[in-house]
Scaffold this active site. Sequence first.
Site, PDB file in Angstrom:
ATOM      1  N   GLU A 266       0.889  -1.169   0.000  1.00  0.00           N
ATOM      2  CA  GLU A 266       0.000   0.000   0.000  1.00  0.00           C
ATOM      3  C   GLU A 266       0.916   1.205   0.000  1.00  0.00           C
ATOM      4  O   GLU A 266       1.657   1.443   0.957  1.00  0.00           O
ATOM      5  CB  GLU A 266      -0.910  -0.043   1.232  1.00  0.00           C
ATOM      6  N   CYS A 303      -2.903   7.497   5.298  1.00  0.00           N
ATOM      7  CA  CYS A 303      -2.858   7.179   3.877  1.00  0.00           C
ATOM      8  C   CYS A 303      -4.171   7.497   3.185  1.00  0.00           C
ATOM      9  O   CYS A 303      -4.230   7.563   1.955  1.00  0.00           O
ATOM     10  CB  CYS A 303      -2.488   5.712   3.669  1.00  0.00           C
TER      11      CYS A 303
END
Length: 507
Positions: A266, A303
């Site tokens: 990720e 994020c």
Amino acid sequence: MSKDIRMLTGKHLIAGQWVGSDQTFANMPVSGAVDHFSVGTPILVDAAAKAAEEAFWSFGYSSRAERANFLRAIADQIDARGDDITAMGMKETGLPEARLMGERGRTVGQLRLFADHIEAGDYLDRCHDGALPDRAPLPRPDLRMVQRPIGPVAVFGASNFPLAFSTAGGDTAAALAAGCPVVVKGHSAHPGVADIVAQAIHEAIKECDIHPGVFSQIQGGNRAVGQAVVQHPLIKAVGFTGSLAGGRALFDLCAARPEPIPFFGELGSVNPMFILDGALSQRGADLGTAWAGSLTMGAGQFCTNPGIAVVVEGDAVEAFAAAAKTALAETAGQTMLTDGIASAYHDGTARVAGTPGIRTVLTTTCEGRMATPYLFASTAVEWMANAALGEEVFGPLGLIITAKDKAEQVAVAQSFQGQLTCTIHMEDADLSDAQALFPVLERKAGRILVNGFPTGVEVSDTMVHGGPYPASTNFGATSVGTLSIRRFLRPVCYQNLPDSLLPSDLV
């Protein structure tokens, strides 16, 4: 510290043993004395990977009930060290007490959720095609299929989540739930927290009488240690949360191995919001204030931080921008996780401010490890001419993109790279505009929101935390939620096997 919880070991946990090394490194506390930790080496990686492979021959064939019991034991042991974890997390990261307590709740909650999930067994995708011996022109054999664990998994701790994406975080929990031993490369941003959590896992291993090679953690070390982890021939998959540059380098190493392995990375996202005309005119100021709150949450170190708002020009844009500016200007400076992250944020804001076509709406002054918010604006034409503006700036930086009309707003949506999230703010009257945007956003992101903000990620059966590259390196996977367990499984078909040879999950 409470009397029944050990102090920091300062060492690596390798197959049940606390192992030191010749060199040490120090953490970077916001306040208080530094702590010292042994530096990882490729030799330690080799020992941990070999122990994980040895453990797989028992752990990979353990029952779901045994693994569920292990996951719950880890959660209990982490909770037993809760005060120590919180104190160390505040010292190392500057995160507030409430945030760390909430993150610990999420961490132990996902361990217990995964335990319940594997006990139910639906994730195994079990199928059975019975034999048809009399079928013409050819008989069909008895065929059974089930998902099986792949082997030892490497996990890289994340800088921004010392608990939920690190030592016992989502990747580790998913791999253990699947039946895969784990080798963790701890993050140097919070080695003290990693040390305490590793102690918790160590106690759970002993409590459940599991092969000690099921979990190892290596602290610190240079790039050679990370390279050794992903290139070790006994490691069968990698879980990673971090920067695009670092993740891409490790991804390339995984692909270049003699036996390529999956890299579940990720890597970052700007998480654009599309504010449609009805929502902008009816509640533009409220949306601007709420956006500022989401943008600055945790100093913007999420994020899923919604860094970009895309609007269509009109009178209501000014109210939205003014409200966001006011709310951001009232936000006090916040401590960032590390000096390196703070430096990257300062560099990122300077890069955006210096881009042609960028207008500064709010500028602030921050230095050292502190972050204060910035707000910029641009037109759709200028945005689409400067691809670098789509690169994530990790911190509380917002950018308003103004399109001349609805068609140009859709064009902006099409220009984005892969994202973790995309958001639509709308009223009922905006439905047709939302329908025009939706197919584009569905191809861009792993999660689509309406009238919300993406900084809260629920750990559940339905959550998808991933997306097309560069949001993640595998668009078919998620690093949050029960679906994440399937990353570390592979389907195996069994033809005409007697029950005595079948995996217990099929009998």
